[in-house]
Structures are given as C-alpha cells and as structure tokens.
Design a protein around this motif. Structure first.
Motif, PDB file in Angstrom:
ATOM      1  N   THR A 195       0.343  46.831  -1.008  1.00  0.00           N
ATOM      2  CA  THR A 195      -0.320  45.985  -2.001  1.00  0.00           C
ATOM      3  C   THR A 195      -0.949  44.760  -1.349  1.00  0.00           C
ATOM      4  OG1 THR A 195       1.165  46.691  -3.783  1.00  0.00           O
ATOM      5  CG2 THR A 195       0.017  44.596  -4.085  1.00  0.00           C
ATOM      6  N   VAL A 196      -0.192  44.102  -0.465  1.00  0.00           N
ATOM      7  CA  VAL A 196      -0.697  42.911   0.219  1.00  0.00           C
ATOM      8  C   VAL A 196      -1.901  43.278   1.091  1.00  0.00           C
ATOM      9  CG1 VAL A 196      -0.160  41.116   1.925  1.00  0.00           C
ATOM     10  CG2 VAL A 196       1.512  41.710   0.148  1.00  0.00           C
ATOM     11  N   LEU A 197      -1.825  44.403   1.787  1.00  0.00           N
ATOM     12  CA  LEU A 197      -2.928  44.855   2.633  1.00  0.00           C
ATOM     13  C   LEU A 197      -4.196  45.057   1.807  1.00  0.00           C
ATOM     14  CD1 LEU A 197      -4.007  45.879   5.363  1.00  0.00           C
ATOM     15  CD2 LEU A 197      -3.145  48.154   4.751  1.00  0.00           C
ATOM     16  N   THR A 215      -0.915  32.657  -1.971  1.00  0.00           N
ATOM     17  CA  THR A 215       0.286  32.094  -2.595  1.00  0.00           C
ATOM     18  C   THR A 215       1.115  33.223  -3.184  1.00  0.00           C
ATOM     19  OG1 THR A 215      -0.869  31.700  -4.687  1.00  0.00           O
ATOM     20  CG2 THR A 215      -0.856  29.898  -3.081  1.00  0.00           C
ATOM     21  N   ALA A 216       2.384  32.930  -3.469  1.00  0.00           N
ATOM     22  CA  ALA A 216       3.357  33.997  -3.734  1.00  0.00           C
ATOM     23  C   ALA A 216       3.719  34.184  -5.203  1.00  0.00           C
ATOM     24  CB  ALA A 216       4.630  33.738  -2.913  1.00  0.00           C
ATOM     25  N   GLN A 217       2.859  33.739  -6.128  1.00  0.00           N
ATOM     26  CA  GLN A 217       3.178  33.980  -7.528  1.00  0.00           C
ATOM     27  C   GLN A 217       3.235  35.486  -7.796  1.00  0.00           C
ATOM     28  OE1 GLN A 217       0.619  31.905  -6.629  1.00  0.00           O
ATOM     29  NE2 GLN A 217       0.924  29.924  -7.624  1.00  0.00           N
ATOM     30  N   HIS A 218       4.185  35.872  -8.636  1.00  0.00           N
ATOM     31  CA  HIS A 218       4.388  37.304  -8.905  1.00  0.00           C
ATOM     32  C   HIS A 218       4.316  37.586 -10.401  1.00  0.00           C
ATOM     33  CE1 HIS A 218       8.426  35.990  -9.917  1.00  0.00           C
ATOM     34  NE2 HIS A 218       8.530  35.460  -8.702  1.00  0.00           N
ATOM     35  N   LEU A 219       4.627  38.825 -10.785  1.00  0.00           N
ATOM     36  CA  LEU A 219       4.450  39.267 -12.162  1.00  0.00           C
ATOM     37  C   LEU A 219       5.270  38.428 -13.140  1.00  0.00           C
ATOM     38  CD1 LEU A 219       4.068  42.866 -13.385  1.00  0.00           C
ATOM     39  CD2 LEU A 219       5.855  41.496 -14.442  1.00  0.00           C
ATOM     40  N   ASP A 220       6.509  38.089 -12.778  1.00  0.00           N
ATOM     41  CA  ASP A 220       7.343  37.286 -13.675  1.00  0.00           C
ATOM     42  C   ASP A 220       6.785  35.867 -13.818  1.00  0.00           C
ATOM     43  OD1 ASP A 220      10.235  38.917 -14.009  1.00  0.00           O
ATOM     44  OD2 ASP A 220       9.078  39.415 -12.228  1.00  0.00           O
ATOM     45  N   ASP A 221       6.229  35.311 -12.737  1.00  0.00           N
ATOM     46  CA  ASP A 221       5.553  34.010 -12.828  1.00  0.00           C
ATOM     47  C   ASP A 221       4.379  34.088 -13.797  1.00  0.00           C
ATOM     48  OD1 ASP A 221       7.187  32.712 -10.921  1.00  0.00           O
ATOM     49  OD2 ASP A 221       5.980  33.526  -9.286  1.00  0.00           O
ATOM     50  N   GLN A 222       3.661  35.200 -13.732  1.00  0.00           N
ATOM     51  CA  GLN A 222       2.517  35.391 -14.621  1.00  0.00           C
ATOM     52  C   GLN A 222       2.959  35.416 -16.081  1.00  0.00           C
ATOM     53  OE1 GLN A 222      -0.554  34.990 -14.457  1.00  0.00           O
ATOM     54  NE2 GLN A 222      -1.785  36.855 -14.449  1.00  0.00           N
ATOM     55  N   CYS A 223       4.058  36.079 -16.339  1.00  0.00           N
ATOM     56  CA  CYS A 223       4.608  36.138 -17.689  1.00  0.00           C
ATOM     57  C   CYS A 223       4.988  34.742 -18.181  1.00  0.00           C
ATOM     58  CB  CYS A 223       5.817  37.073 -17.711  1.00  0.00           C
ATOM     59  SG  CYS A 223       6.546  37.282 -19.354  1.00  0.00           S
ATOM     60  N   GLU A 224       5.644  33.969 -17.318  1.00  0.00           N
ATOM     61  CA  GLU A 224       6.027  32.594 -17.672  1.00  0.00           C
ATOM     62  C   GLU A 224       4.794  31.738 -17.975  1.00  0.00           C
ATOM     63  OE1 GLU A 224       9.710  32.985 -14.504  1.00  0.00           O
ATOM     64  OE2 GLU A 224       8.171  31.456 -14.197  1.00  0.00           O
ATOM     65  N   THR A 225       3.749  31.894 -17.151  1.00  0.00           N
ATOM     66  CA  THR A 225       2.522  31.117 -17.341  1.00  0.00           C
ATOM     67  C   THR A 225       1.878  31.448 -18.688  1.00  0.00           C
ATOM     68  OG1 THR A 225       2.145  31.045 -14.956  1.00  0.00           O
ATOM     69  CG2 THR A 225       0.251  30.601 -16.360  1.00  0.00           C
ATOM     70  N   PHE A 226       1.883  32.725 -19.054  1.00  0.00           N
ATOM     71  CA  PHE A 226       1.343  33.152 -20.342  1.00  0.00           C
ATOM     72  C   PHE A 226       2.123  32.520 -21.493  1.00  0.00           C
ATOM     73  CE2 PHE A 226       1.123  35.909 -24.021  1.00  0.00           C
ATOM     74  CZ  PHE A 226      -0.190  36.326 -24.077  1.00  0.00           C
ATOM     75  N   LEU A 227       3.437  32.557 -21.419  1.00  0.00           N
ATOM     76  CA  LEU A 227       4.267  32.011 -22.498  1.00  0.00           C
ATOM     77  C   LEU A 227       4.119  30.493 -22.600  1.00  0.00           C
ATOM     78  CD1 LEU A 227       7.504  34.165 -22.097  1.00  0.00           C
ATOM     79  CD2 LEU A 227       5.695  34.402 -23.813  1.00  0.00           C
ATOM     80  N   ARG A 246      -3.606  35.744  -4.782  1.00  0.00           N
ATOM     81  CA  ARG A 246      -2.200  35.917  -5.183  1.00  0.00           C
ATOM     82  C   ARG A 246      -1.841  37.404  -5.015  1.00  0.00           C
ATOM     83  NH1 ARG A 246      -4.605  32.328  -8.934  1.00  0.00           N
ATOM     84  NH2 ARG A 246      -3.612  30.271  -8.935  1.00  0.00           N
ATOM     85  N   PRO A 247      -1.486  37.817  -3.803  1.00  0.00           N
ATOM     86  CA  PRO A 247      -1.306  39.255  -3.525  1.00  0.00           C
ATOM     87  C   PRO A 247      -0.134  39.894  -4.255  1.00  0.00           C
ATOM     88  CG  PRO A 247      -1.566  37.975  -1.492  1.00  0.00           C
ATOM     89  CD  PRO A 247      -1.318  37.008  -2.593  1.00  0.00           C
ATOM     90  N   LEU A 248       0.849  39.099  -4.702  1.00  0.00           N
ATOM     91  CA  LEU A 248       2.064  39.663  -5.306  1.00  0.00           C
ATOM     92  C   LEU A 248       2.029  39.653  -6.828  1.00  0.00           C
ATOM     93  CD1 LEU A 248       4.827  38.032  -3.026  1.00  0.00           C
ATOM     94  CD2 LEU A 248       3.662  40.227  -2.728  1.00  0.00           C
ATOM     95  N   LEU A 249       0.877  39.404  -7.431  1.00  0.00           N
ATOM     96  CA  LEU A 249       0.830  39.171  -8.867  1.00  0.00           C
ATOM     97  C   LEU A 249       1.212  40.398  -9.695  1.00  0.00           C
ATOM     98  CD1 LEU A 249       0.289  36.567 -10.346  1.00  0.00           C
ATOM     99  CD2 LEU A 249      -2.073  37.278 -10.701  1.00  0.00           C
ATOM    100  N   THR A 250       1.169  41.581  -9.095  1.00  0.00           N
ATOM    101  CA  THR A 250       1.577  42.791  -9.820  1.00  0.00           C
ATOM    102  C   THR A 250       2.999  43.229  -9.445  1.00  0.00           C
ATOM    103  OG1 THR A 250       0.577  44.207  -8.126  1.00  0.00           O
ATOM    104  CG2 THR A 250      -0.797  43.610 -10.017  1.00  0.00           C
ATOM    105  N   ILE A 251       3.669  42.442  -8.613  1.00  0.00           N
ATOM    106  CA  ILE A 251       5.015  42.768  -8.122  1.00  0.00           C
ATOM    107  C   ILE A 251       6.043  41.946  -8.904  1.00  0.00           C
ATOM    108  CG2 ILE A 251       6.538  42.828  -6.110  1.00  0.00           C
ATOM    109  CD1 ILE A 251       4.086  44.655  -5.876  1.00  0.00           C
ATOM    110  N   CYS A 252       7.076  42.585  -9.399  1.00  0.00           N
ATOM    111  CA  CYS A 252       8.074  41.857 -10.191  1.00  0.00           C
ATOM    112  C   CYS A 252       9.137  41.229  -9.282  1.00  0.00           C
ATOM    113  CB  CYS A 252       8.727  42.766 -11.227  1.00  0.00           C
ATOM    114  SG  CYS A 252       9.834  44.009 -10.532  1.00  0.00           S
ATOM    115  N   ARG A 253       9.890  40.284  -9.859  1.00  0.00           N
ATOM    116  CA  ARG A 253      10.889  39.548  -9.089  1.00  0.00           C
ATOM    117  C   ARG A 253      11.961  40.493  -8.518  1.00  0.00           C
ATOM    118  NH1 ARG A 253      11.812  35.784 -12.434  1.00  0.00           N
ATOM    119  NH2 ARG A 253      10.726  34.088 -11.346  1.00  0.00           N
TER     120      ARG A 253
END
Length: 445
Positions: A13-15, A123-135, A163-170
């Motif tokens: 994914t990062v690649l 930067t290392a924001q991931h799927l759970d961060d995205q969920c928090e940002t939405f809420l 944000r390479p990890l945005l689709t990766i969960c915690r």
C-alpha cells in the motif's frame, strides 16, 4: 489475514501511494503509527527502492516532560535504520486557545522549513484517525467539505502531503508492529479523554465498532462520498468564481446579489479556500454577508477571520492580512541608506535617477510617517484638497492609506511614495522607491 500478509499488504500500500516520488520527509513522533510508516518506507528503500531519499522529522512540542526522551528514541531508531533524523523544537502558548490546533500549525510550519524542490511529506494518519476526524466534523455541524475529513493527498506549503496509511486500520498497524518487533513510545496524553479526539478513540469508537464491526470503514466511505460531492461542487463553481475574481484575487460583489443564498455561500467558501483560510462557520459567513457585503456604501466595513481581515472597496471583496496600525510611527531617515519599513511594508530607498522630488535643504530633517492631515496641493492638479479626498480621488483603498510611506521634510509633506508629490516637494533631483513589501512602486502616475 496472517501477520505476514498484513506486513506485505501495508508495504505494498505504501509503495503504491508514494508512486514516482523519491524524496520523502516523513513525520515521526515515535508512536506506533509513525513507527510503522517509517519502518515500511525503510523496508522499501532496502528491498525495492535503493534510490529513495528518506528523512524522518520529529517535532519537539515541549509539552510533555518526556519530550526529550522521545526525541532521543526517534534519533536512535533512525540510526538503526540508517536514515537521517531531524529534531525541530516549537513553542506553544499553553494559555492561549486550542492546544491541538496550535500544535498542528507549529508542526507544519517547522516541517515546511525542510522541503526541497522535489520533497513530499508523508504522515501516518490511518483509517481510525479518518473516522475520528469525520465524527469531530459531524460534532461541529460541518457540511460536505468538513465531512470529507482528510484526503489521501493534499498540499502543504506547495508540496505534496501524502497519507499512505489512510486505508489501513489501527489493528493492522498493531499487527505489523508486532510482526517486526518494533519499539515505539506511548504518549501519556493519549489516555486523557479531556481531548475530543481521545474521547472518541477511548470511549466512543470501541463501543460502536463492537456493535457494528465495520463502522469505521463505513464512516470512511461516507467521507469519500462527501469528498466526491465537494469536488463536483468545486468543478461546477470554478468557472463562475474565475469570472468574479481579478488578478488581485478580489471578489466582485454585484453578481452575488442575484445568486441564491446557497450558491453565494458556496462561492464565498470557495473564494476563501483558494487562499487557504480556515473555513468560517455558518454564523460567521452570515455576518460577512450582513456586516461587510451589505454594509452602507459610505462605510468601511471589516470582518476579522483567524489571522486575516475581509474588507470591501468599490464593490469588491478583499482578503487581507491583519495589518498593524502604523499611524503613530515616525522614522527618521538618512537618505544614503535604505530604510526597512515596519509590518512588511517594504524597503524604502532614494534614487537620483529620473527624480520627481526636490532634495531636502540642510536644515530639513527627513522623516517617514504613515499619517497626515490638512489641505494639500499636489503636482499636476489645481487647487488644494484634504488628504482624505486625495486618497478617494486616486482610488487608494482605505487599508492602504495608512501603509503608504509619507516623506516629510521637517513638518512639510513632500510625497506619498508612488502616489503623489506635493507642490512643496516639486523638483527633479530625487525619487523615492519602495520594494519587496506588500506593494512595490517606483513611479508616480
């Protein structure tokens, strides 16, 4: 999915996310998320992309007593991985406003100093961060733009922020860290649910994900749909906005009056977004409309928004910095040396070529001011006028009238640099020039 499959999936994914970019600055806090991101990039450099230029940056906020130890940890890890590690210290005002917002702004300002022409930031924001940002955006009552949460890529100081990890969960990140026996630090503030994001992370999302196991993924899907809607809206409005703005990025007011409230608000937000301004709330947008755009024609309305001001002049809307009040300034000037003017007005110099003013007499002291009063007679016009009337006739916006350097010989006004010369200053011996500030001029019309 087994641990090996997880590690391969994250590295793949990062690649894919970094694509053709080979000069990467990665934000490294020492926590598990950024540790996994840096490690995945190091693995790619070692096994697939030996030409990858990789640098980690740690931002020392100075809030935690452990910050020095965390910086050392990051430096030691980077030494093991054989990549450079930069430590940047920033200062926050703990007694002023939102600490999270301050820290974010300070981080990005420090990071921007380390960009080269081809550098991108990861930067290392991931799927759970995205969920928090939405809420959090939902809690604020945001529209599609806010609910779009974080894009996979955006711009920071004209450089790509990825944000390479945005689709990766915690959980996947934790599995990756365990598979490679990585070492990371735990920020004690992450357990303080006084912060809204931590409250969601610690108390709300575990409950929601327990009831609906794919809740975070569904929230991210909603964020993506909001991103698509916002992109479509921007495409539909882009041509209209281009027709309403000029080279100075000022916005024509008259056409807005015929638009629906929904359309004009969307155009105002888009106009502000083009200047990377923090989006106003619905209440603030209504106040801009009522107190600035619809203000009396003879008024001089101002609306303050973050570190900017919104002004109206000749039926156009302007977005400007917050200027200092320079009217009390009086600067004594030796004409032989350039004079640095306050508040980024520019650098003032005197040039004897193609002069339009007389030189000062031996008994005349030269000073630079930003305010004048009384009646003036200027070169090229008959009769005298008040300086206020002159500014109006010469189409000088109100906010510039106290930012144009006024040259005095003793108590006599000689010239408003680049605008007019008074009869008392008439001559052809010297010309005053201002450059490199928020306006640049070398002649008088």
């Amino acid at each position: 999915m087994g641990k090996r499959a997880i590690t391969q999936a994250i590295e793949h994914t990062v690649l894919n996310r970094i694509g053709e970019h080979r000069d990467i600055l990665v934000a490294y806090s020492g926590g598990i998320d950024s540790t996994v991101l840096v490690h995945a990039l190091v693995r790619l450099k070692q096994q697939v992309l030996p030409e990858l230029q990789l640098t980690a940056i740690y931002i020392h906020h100075g809030i935690s007593t452990n910050a020095d130890d965390w910086a050392k940890h990051c430096q030691q890890q980077c030494q093991l991985w054989q990549i450079p590690c930069v430590v940047e210290k920033v200062s926050l005002r703990l007694d002023q406003g939102n600490i999270e917002a301050q820290a974010r702004a300070a981080r990005y300002a420090a990071i921007a100093k380390h960009f080269n022409q081809q550098t991108i930031l990861c930067t290392a924001q991931h799927l759970d961060d995205q969920c928090e940002t939405f809420l959090l955006a939902l809690k604020r009552g945001s529209g599609p733009a806010g609910l779009s949460a974080m894009p996979e890529q955006s711009l920071l100081a004209d450089h790509l922020l990825l944000r390479p990890l945005l689709t990766i969960c915690r959980h996947q990140i934790e599995q990756y860290a365990q598979a490679y026996h990585l070492q990371w630090i735990e920020d004690e503030s992450n357990q303080d649910d006084h912060y809204d994001r931590n409250f969601l992370r610690l108390n709300v999302l575990p409950l929601l994900n327990q009831r609906w196991p794919h809740f975070s993924q569904m929230v991210v899907r909603s964020a993506e749909l909001c991103q698509q809607q916002e992109q479509l809206l921007n495409e539909l409005l882009a041509e209209t906005l281009a027709q309403l703005t000029d080279k100075q990025k000022s916005l024509s007011i008259q056409p807005l009056l015929s638009f629906s409230a929904v359309k004009r608000n969307a155009l105002l937000r888009m106009w502000l977004k083009c200047s990377q301004v923090i989006m106003p709330s619905r209440k603030q947008l209504a106040m801009i409309w009522q107190t600035v755009i619809l203000a009396r024609e003879d008024s001089n309305p101002t609306f303050l928004l973050a570190d900017k001001q919104i002004r109206r002049y000749q039926n156009r809307l302007y977005l400007l910095p917050r200027y200092q009040d320079l009217r009390v300034n009086k600067l004594i000037w030796q004409l032989t040396n350039p004079l640095i003017l306050p508040d980024n007005v520019g650098i003032l110099s005197a040039n004897s070529a193609q002069g339009n003013c007389r030189l000062p007499h031996e008994n005349e002291l030269v000073s630079v001011r930003f305010s004048a009063h009384g009646q003036l007679q200027i070169v090229g016009r008959n009769g005298s006028r008040s300086i206020k009337k002159l500014w109006q006739e010469l189409n000088i916006p109100p906010w510039m009238r106290s930012r144009i350097p006024l040259i005095f010989y003793n108590e006599t006004l000689i010239t408003a640099v680049g605008v007019f010369v008074t009869q008392a200053g008439k001559g052809e011996q010297i010309r005053f020039i201002i450059n490199d500030g928020d306006h640049s001029t070398s002649h008088v019309d």
